[in-house]
Design an enzyme around this catalytic site. Structure first.
Site, PDB file in Angstrom:
ATOM      1  N   TYR A   1       0.827  -1.196   0.000  1.00  0.00           N
ATOM      2  CA  TYR A   1       0.000   0.000   0.000  1.00  0.00           C
ATOM      3  C   TYR A   1       0.871   1.260   0.000  1.00  0.00           C
ATOM      4  O   TYR A   1       0.691   2.161  -0.810  1.00  0.00           O
ATOM      5  CB  TYR A   1      -0.913  -0.026   1.224  1.00  0.00           C
ATOM      6  CG  TYR A   1      -1.771   1.203   1.353  1.00  0.00           C
ATOM      7  CD1 TYR A   1      -2.869   1.375   0.516  1.00  0.00           C
ATOM      8  CD2 TYR A   1      -1.476   2.184   2.287  1.00  0.00           C
ATOM      9  CE1 TYR A   1      -3.656   2.507   0.616  1.00  0.00           C
ATOM     10  CE2 TYR A   1      -2.255   3.317   2.393  1.00  0.00           C
ATOM     11  CZ  TYR A   1      -3.343   3.475   1.548  1.00  0.00           C
ATOM     12  OH  TYR A   1      -4.105   4.589   1.636  1.00  0.00           O
TER      13      TYR A   1
ATOM     14  N   ASP B   1       2.544   1.673  -3.280  1.00  0.00           N
ATOM     15  CA  ASP B   1       1.617   2.168  -4.296  1.00  0.00           C
ATOM     16  C   ASP B   1       1.366   3.659  -4.155  1.00  0.00           C
ATOM     17  O   ASP B   1       1.213   4.373  -5.135  1.00  0.00           O
ATOM     18  CB  ASP B   1       0.278   1.425  -4.205  1.00  0.00           C
ATOM     19  CG  ASP B   1       0.438  -0.026  -4.615  1.00  0.00           C
ATOM     20  OD1 ASP B   1       1.426  -0.335  -5.307  1.00  0.00           O
ATOM     21  OD2 ASP B   1      -0.413  -0.837  -4.241  1.00  0.00           O
TER      22      ASP B   1
ATOM     23  N   SER C   1      29.070 -18.033 -27.081  1.00  0.00           N
ATOM     24  CA  SER C   1      28.334 -19.042 -26.311  1.00  0.00           C
ATOM     25  C   SER C   1      29.338 -19.998 -25.689  1.00  0.00           C
ATOM     26  O   SER C   1      30.548 -19.849 -25.868  1.00  0.00           O
ATOM     27  CB  SER C   1      27.350 -19.769 -27.211  1.00  0.00           C
ATOM     28  OG  SER C   1      28.046 -20.423 -28.228  1.00  0.00           O
TER      29      SER C   1
ATOM     30  N   GLU D   1      27.993 -21.963 -11.465  1.00  0.00           N
ATOM     31  CA  GLU D   1      26.705 -21.251 -11.474  1.00  0.00           C
ATOM     32  C   GLU D   1      25.628 -22.118 -12.107  1.00  0.00           C
ATOM     33  O   GLU D   1      25.944 -22.942 -12.960  1.00  0.00           O
ATOM     34  CB  GLU D   1      26.829 -19.982 -12.343  1.00  0.00           C
ATOM     35  CG  GLU D   1      28.014 -19.135 -11.995  1.00  0.00           C
ATOM     36  CD  GLU D   1      28.101 -17.877 -12.847  1.00  0.00           C
ATOM     37  OE1 GLU D   1      27.314 -17.729 -13.796  1.00  0.00           O
ATOM     38  OE2 GLU D   1      28.968 -17.046 -12.533  1.00  0.00           O
TER      39      GLU D   1
ATOM     40  N   LYS E   1      22.994 -22.914 -14.843  1.00  0.00           N
ATOM     41  CA  LYS E   1      22.823 -22.422 -16.213  1.00  0.00           C
ATOM     42  C   LYS E   1      21.325 -22.184 -16.408  1.00  0.00           C
ATOM     43  O   LYS E   1      20.538 -23.134 -16.469  1.00  0.00           O
ATOM     44  CB  LYS E   1      23.366 -23.444 -17.215  1.00  0.00           C
ATOM     45  CG  LYS E   1      23.341 -22.946 -18.639  1.00  0.00           C
ATOM     46  CD  LYS E   1      24.139 -23.884 -19.536  1.00  0.00           C
ATOM     47  CE  LYS E   1      24.241 -23.338 -20.942  1.00  0.00           C
ATOM     48  NZ  LYS E   1      22.959 -23.188 -21.605  1.00  0.00           N
TER      49      LYS E   1
ATOM     50  N   ASP F   1      17.923 -21.455 -18.067  1.00  0.00           N
ATOM     51  CA  ASP F   1      17.424 -21.753 -19.407  1.00  0.00           C
ATOM     52  C   ASP F   1      16.474 -20.644 -19.851  1.00  0.00           C
ATOM     53  O   ASP F   1      15.257 -20.743 -19.724  1.00  0.00           O
ATOM     54  CB  ASP F   1      16.706 -23.108 -19.398  1.00  0.00           C
ATOM     55  CG  ASP F   1      16.552 -23.653 -20.804  1.00  0.00           C
ATOM     56  OD1 ASP F   1      17.122 -23.061 -21.740  1.00  0.00           O
ATOM     57  OD2 ASP F   1      15.853 -24.663 -20.965  1.00  0.00           O
TER      58      ASP F   1
ATOM     59  N   GLU G   1      20.599 -13.557 -18.012  1.00  0.00           N
ATOM     60  CA  GLU G   1      19.600 -14.412 -18.637  1.00  0.00           C
ATOM     61  C   GLU G   1      18.209 -13.971 -18.195  1.00  0.00           C
ATOM     62  O   GLU G   1      17.921 -13.928 -16.992  1.00  0.00           O
ATOM     63  CB  GLU G   1      19.857 -15.864 -18.194  1.00  0.00           C
ATOM     64  CG  GLU G   1      19.272 -16.903 -19.094  1.00  0.00           C
ATOM     65  CD  GLU G   1      20.164 -17.181 -20.316  1.00  0.00           C
ATOM     66  OE1 GLU G   1      21.199 -16.493 -20.490  1.00  0.00           O
ATOM     67  OE2 GLU G   1      19.794 -18.084 -21.081  1.00  0.00           O
TER      68      GLU G   1
ATOM     69  N   TYR H   1      24.970 -12.378 -14.857  1.00  0.00           N
ATOM     70  CA  TYR H   1      26.116 -13.231 -14.547  1.00  0.00           C
ATOM     71  C   TYR H   1      27.426 -12.811 -15.206  1.00  0.00           C
ATOM     72  O   TYR H   1      28.441 -13.455 -15.012  1.00  0.00           O
ATOM     73  CB  TYR H   1      25.819 -14.691 -14.886  1.00  0.00           C
ATOM     74  CG  TYR H   1      25.188 -14.900 -16.260  1.00  0.00           C
ATOM     75  CD1 TYR H   1      25.884 -14.625 -17.417  1.00  0.00           C
ATOM     76  CD2 TYR H   1      23.891 -15.381 -16.367  1.00  0.00           C
ATOM     77  CE1 TYR H   1      25.304 -14.815 -18.659  1.00  0.00           C
ATOM     78  CE2 TYR H   1      23.302 -15.577 -17.609  1.00  0.00           C
ATOM     79  CZ  TYR H   1      24.008 -15.289 -18.748  1.00  0.00           C
ATOM     80  OH  TYR H   1      23.442 -15.464 -19.970  1.00  0.00           O
TER      81      TYR H   1
ATOM     82  N   LYS I   1      25.991 -29.899 -19.044  1.00  0.00           N
ATOM     83  CA  LYS I   1      24.557 -29.986 -19.317  1.00  0.00           C
ATOM     84  C   LYS I   1      23.923 -31.154 -18.561  1.00  0.00           C
ATOM     85  O   LYS I   1      24.456 -32.254 -18.529  1.00  0.00           O
ATOM     86  CB  LYS I   1      24.325 -30.180 -20.819  1.00  0.00           C
ATOM     87  CG  LYS I   1      24.855 -29.031 -21.670  1.00  0.00           C
ATOM     88  CD  LYS I   1      23.870 -27.905 -21.777  1.00  0.00           C
ATOM     89  CE  LYS I   1      22.815 -28.244 -22.797  1.00  0.00           C
ATOM     90  NZ  LYS I   1      22.062 -27.093 -23.235  1.00  0.00           N
TER      91      LYS I   1
ATOM     92  N   CYS J   1     -19.679 -38.383 -26.528  1.00  0.00           N
ATOM     93  CA  CYS J   1     -18.795 -38.549 -25.376  1.00  0.00           C
ATOM     94  C   CYS J   1     -18.361 -40.018 -25.286  1.00  0.00           C
ATOM     95  O   CYS J   1     -19.212 -40.904 -25.283  1.00  0.00           O
ATOM     96  CB  CYS J   1     -19.523 -38.126 -24.103  1.00  0.00           C
ATOM     97  SG  CYS J   1     -18.578 -38.488 -22.616  1.00  0.00           S
TER      98      CYS J   1
ATOM     99  N   CYS K   1     -20.089 -41.712 -22.092  1.00  0.00           N
ATOM    100  CA  CYS K   1     -21.526 -41.940 -21.929  1.00  0.00           C
ATOM    101  C   CYS K   1     -22.266 -42.036 -23.259  1.00  0.00           C
ATOM    102  O   CYS K   1     -23.456 -42.358 -23.283  1.00  0.00           O
ATOM    103  CB  CYS K   1     -22.137 -40.837 -21.059  1.00  0.00           C
ATOM    104  SG  CYS K   1     -22.137 -39.229 -21.869  1.00  0.00           S
TER     105      CYS K   1
ATOM    106  N   CYS L   1     -19.110 -32.309 -22.716  1.00  0.00           N
ATOM    107  CA  CYS L   1     -20.161 -33.313 -22.583  1.00  0.00           C
ATOM    108  C   CYS L   1     -21.177 -32.674 -21.650  1.00  0.00           C
ATOM    109  O   CYS L   1     -20.842 -32.287 -20.535  1.00  0.00           O
ATOM    110  CB  CYS L   1     -19.603 -34.586 -21.956  1.00  0.00           C
ATOM    111  SG  CYS L   1     -20.918 -35.718 -21.452  1.00  0.00           S
TER     112      CYS L   1
ATOM    113  N   CYS M   1     -23.080 -38.483 -16.989  1.00  0.00           N
ATOM    114  CA  CYS M   1     -21.924 -39.120 -17.625  1.00  0.00           C
ATOM    115  C   CYS M   1     -21.042 -39.711 -16.512  1.00  0.00           C
ATOM    116  O   CYS M   1     -20.705 -39.001 -15.552  1.00  0.00           O
ATOM    117  CB  CYS M   1     -21.159 -38.067 -18.423  1.00  0.00           C
ATOM    118  SG  CYS M   1     -19.595 -38.663 -19.064  1.00  0.00           S
TER     119      CYS M   1
HETATM  120  S1  IVH Z   1      28.234 -17.156 -19.206  1.00  0.00           S
HETATM  121  C1  IVH Z   1      31.225 -16.751 -22.482  1.00  0.00           C
HETATM  122  N1  IVH Z   1      26.643 -17.947 -17.272  1.00  0.00           N
HETATM  123  O1  IVH Z   1      23.961 -20.056 -21.718  1.00  0.00           O
HETATM  124  C2  IVH Z   1      30.279 -16.799 -21.350  1.00  0.00           C
HETATM  125  N2  IVH Z   1      25.839 -18.096 -19.502  1.00  0.00           N
HETATM  126  O2  IVH Z   1      25.853 -20.992 -24.460  1.00  0.00           O
HETATM  127  C3  IVH Z   1      28.910 -16.839 -21.806  1.00  0.00           C
HETATM  128  N3  IVH Z   1      23.562 -18.937 -19.703  1.00  0.00           N
HETATM  129  O3  IVH Z   1      24.575 -17.677 -24.192  1.00  0.00           O
HETATM  130  C4  IVH Z   1      27.841 -16.764 -20.850  1.00  0.00           C
HETATM  131  N4  IVH Z   1      23.207 -19.221 -17.554  1.00  0.00           N
HETATM  132  O4  IVH Z   1      22.658 -17.185 -22.570  1.00  0.00           O
HETATM  133  C5  IVH Z   1      26.790 -17.786 -18.607  1.00  0.00           C
HETATM  134  N5  IVH Z   1      25.325 -18.589 -15.468  1.00  0.00           N
HETATM  135  C6  IVH Z   1      25.476 -18.423 -16.780  1.00  0.00           C
HETATM  136  C7  IVH Z   1      24.449 -18.755 -17.697  1.00  0.00           C
HETATM  137  C8  IVH Z   1      24.690 -18.574 -19.066  1.00  0.00           C
HETATM  138  C9  IVH Z   1      22.681 -19.317 -18.771  1.00  0.00           C
HETATM  139  C10 IVH Z   1      23.291 -18.957 -21.171  1.00  0.00           C
HETATM  140  C11 IVH Z   1      23.777 -17.741 -21.923  1.00  0.00           C
HETATM  141  C12 IVH Z   1      24.751 -18.257 -22.951  1.00  0.00           C
HETATM  142  C13 IVH Z   1      24.434 -19.724 -22.992  1.00  0.00           C
HETATM  143  C14 IVH Z   1      25.680 -20.537 -23.212  1.00  0.00           C
END
Ligand code: IVH
Length: 678
Positions: free
Chosen positions: A36, A39, A84, A113, A115, A117, A174, A226, A314, A408, A411, A426, A431
């Protein structure tokens, strides 16, 4: 001081204060003021900026709601390419990476760390203010999605900690859609007949690439940063220190990041992260292992595609291909028909998947999945598995198209699909599939809460012909239960006594349990506070019902239709003959035992008085959103509690609905109209 200057200073102060609270709420997860109060600050700033457009700035928190739509995104070239990561899929490959590192630079410390998605983005700040936010694109050129990124409250619009002098920096992170938000976005899309997203990553990417920032803003995206990619001035010595610096600057850093020395520590942290995977509210698809020292990172350098100082480990993929054996039709409690994919069982990330929802006939058609197809199936977090797409190249040509049956399957009665609606239904009340659902719903926690009467017992009772409708439950004898598998003297006795206990249920529970279309927990509660008895409610006219605050015309019509049906009248009479009577509320007031949470500003009553009203009626006022909150009362401009409540599936009600439940506002507690001070 000129008035303009006073206003400018006030606006500046408000902006600082609001961003401070944003930071505490979205980054630190520990707010220090109520929604509140927050806001009120935001409203004041909005008013000031609206009245004096010259006061608006690009880093104002009022800019987070999403500006005007654009027709396309401009291209942005990344000053430093966004490379990447190389992937590893097992501990041996990770050890090989480690061996290469050691060979090149000797022993190192790592940072491990999760990763995330989601979607990689870059954020550029100039003079401490967010200047440009871009997608990764092909690594060299991305798209300018600043207006959408601005709507993410955990992205600082201005750097914190008096560090504006740091000036120009670039950070990367990310963007992701929390799993709870992903579920609600898909639910909504399914209802509207829009294509659902296959996974949170697609949903995040789709949201960030929305041309209308208001839509992006409504999705509830978040970010973990990150990488500190660029900084004018003293660069930290290690990656871990750079994360700490980013934290100071106001960025959201993942709390699961750890420093590890040696591969054994790295591997054990990777295992821990994999074990946590299902308990997080965001998707992770692996761990990222980075050499901590920037000096050593530099020494290790890059290959043409990837850095040599980092690698992704991965986890098992969350999608697999399998055969679509059949499409079954499932009939829900209200008769809604859902096509369900019957799959050749496949293990996806440790869970055997053999069924997946296909939502509705339109979705089947849109995806063009055919019976016998090889399909890609995806499972994210605790979300129901999804059929992502068919693999048409695997077809023999004999795969039949799915046709929604006219009748259905349970029934045999004709199915109906009203024009303009997505769902097929249905409509046969008797039923067997609907009967099963009704019984389950009647006995469930939110309805009569009959302990020991779970789905398996109900199925057995139906199979043995011991019950046919909800009233039959009250005719069950101990001897009947002893005929069921797994029932002994004691368990049979226990169930009989819990059935006895529910014979005198609260009216609201009974009403919810009847399964009247459009009448859920909230409406049931509302009706029970309004009408003393089931009889009184059953004789209310549709017009009268529609006149109640919080009851819409659709609900009113549905209630009236329910009580007009001979079948339902007979059922209610049977219940009453069996001594099932509805108790009005419980002791201690009309809100007894119910937990309320307020967010946003109420029109006709102050927050304090609304809270008093709850407690005076035996209710409880909650201080934060949690699963045990029964109702979230949302006033105008509700805060983030609103989103959180939506995510948890808590009933959200408006002010008038609240009064419907709590009763009229006592005299003297009406909100005073605010007087203008100047
Ligand atoms: S480091 C060169 N840290 O994963 C370092 N990437 O192919 C590049 N991702 O394109 C990124 N979590 O979009 C890093 N803790 C993390 C991540 C991370 C997700 C993604 C990022 C990157 C892909 C790696």
């Amino acid at each position: 001081m000129a008035l303009d200057e006073t206003l400018r200073r006030r606006a500046e102060l408000l902006r600082k204060e609001i961003e401070e609270h944003n930071y505490r709420y979205y980054v630190l997860d520990s707010p220090t003021i109520s929604d509140y109060e927050y806001d009120m600050l935001l409203k004041e700033l909005e008013r000031l900026e609206k009245g004096h457009p010259g006061l608006a700035t690009p880093d104002s928190p009022t800019q987070r709601v999403g500006g005007a739509p654009v027709s396309e995104f401009a291209e942005v070239s990344h000053r430093i390419p966004m490379t990447s990561l190389d992937n590893t899929y097992n501990p041996d490959e990770l050890r090989e990476f480690h061996a290469r590192v050691i060979k090149a630079v000797g022993e190192v410390e790592y940072v491990v760390e999760p990763k995330i998605d989601g979607l990689g983005v870059s954020l550029v700040y100039e003079n401490g203010v967010l200047l440009c936010g871009a997608t990764r694109g092909d690594g060299r050129t991305g798209e300018d999605v600043t207006s959408n990124l601005r709507t993410i409250r955990s992205i600082p619009l201005r750097l914190r900690g008096g560090k504006e002098q740091i000036g120009e920096i670039e950070v990367r992170g990310e963007v992701y859609l929390p799993i709870g938000k992903f579920k609600s976005v898909n639910e909504e899309r399914g209802k509207n007949g829009e294509p659902v997203f296959a996974n949170p990553r697609n949903a995040a990417a789709g949201s960030i690439r929305q041309l209308n920032p208001k839509i992006a803003a409504s999705r509830g995206l978040d970010i973990f940063t990150y990488t500190l990619a660029d900084l004018r001035g003293d660069f930290p010595k290690t990656h871990y220190e750079s994360l700490e610096l980013m934290k100071e600057l106001g960025f959201r850093i993942n709390p699961l990041i750890r420093k590890c020395s040696g591969m054994d520590e790295v591997l054990s942290r990777c295992r821990e992260l994999e074990e946590m995977r299902d308990s997080l509210d965001y998707e992770i698809d692996g761990a990222v292992i980075k050499v901590d020292s920037f000096e050593l990172q530099k020494k290790l350098g890059l290959t043409s595609k990837h850095p040599r100082w980092a690698v992704a480990y991965k986890f098992a993929a969350r999608n697999r291909t399998t055969k679509l054996l059949d499409i079954e039709i499932q009939v829900g409690r209200t008769g809604k028909i859902t096509p369900v994919a019957i799959l050749e069982p496949v293990n996806i990330g440790g869970v055997t998947v053999s069924r997946a929802t296909l939502h509705n006939a339109e979705e089947v058609e849109r995806k063009d999945v055919r019976i016998g197809d090889t399909v890609m199936v995806e499972r994210s977090g605790d979300v129901i598995p999804q059929v992502v797409r068919p693999l048409p190249e695997m077809r023999s040509g004999n795969e039949p198209h799915f046709v929604m049956p006219g009748a259905c399957p349970e029934c045999g009665k004709p199915l109906s699909k009203p024009v303009g609606e997505v769902d097929t239904r249905c409509t046969n009340n008797s039923c067997p599939a609907r009967i099963l659902w009704r019984l389950k719903h009647f006995a469930s926690r939110d309805s009569l809460d009959i302990e020991g009467l779970g789905p398996q017992t109900i199925i057995q009772l139906l199979d043995k012909g011991l019950i046919e409708d909800i009233a039959d439950i009250f005719e069950l004898k101990r001897q009947d239960l002893l005929k069921l598998e797994g029932f002994k003297e004691k368990s049979a006795g226990n169930l009989i006594s819990s059935i006895e206990k529910s014979r005198n249920a609260e009216l609201a529970r009974l009403l919810n349990g009847l399964g009247i279309r459009e009448v859920g927990r909230f409406t049931a509660q509302l009706l029970s506070s309004r009408y003393k008895t089931l009889e009184a409610l059953s004789s209310a006219t549709e017009e009268e019902l529609a006149g109640i605050a919080g009851i819409g015309p659709k609900t009113a019509a549905s209630i009236a239709t329910y009580f007009a049906s001979d079948e339902n009248v007979a059922l209610l009479k049977k219940l009453s003959d069996l001594g099932v009577s509805a108790r009005k509320g419980t002791c201690g007031g009309r809100l007894a035992g119910r937990k309320f949470l307020f967010t946003g500003s109420l029109e006709s009553i102050s927050r304090g008085d609304a809270e008093k009203l709850v407690t005076s009626q035996g209710g409880i006022v909650a201080s934060g959103v949690s699963k045990d909150v029964d109702y979230v009362v949302a006033g105008s401009d509700p805060g983030s509690k609103y989103e959180k409540a939506k995510e948890l599936g808590i009933e959200i009600i408006g002010e008038s609905e609240f009064f419907g439940l709590a009763g009229p506002v006592p005299n003297g507690s009406k909100k005073q109209t605010q007087k203008t001070l100047f």
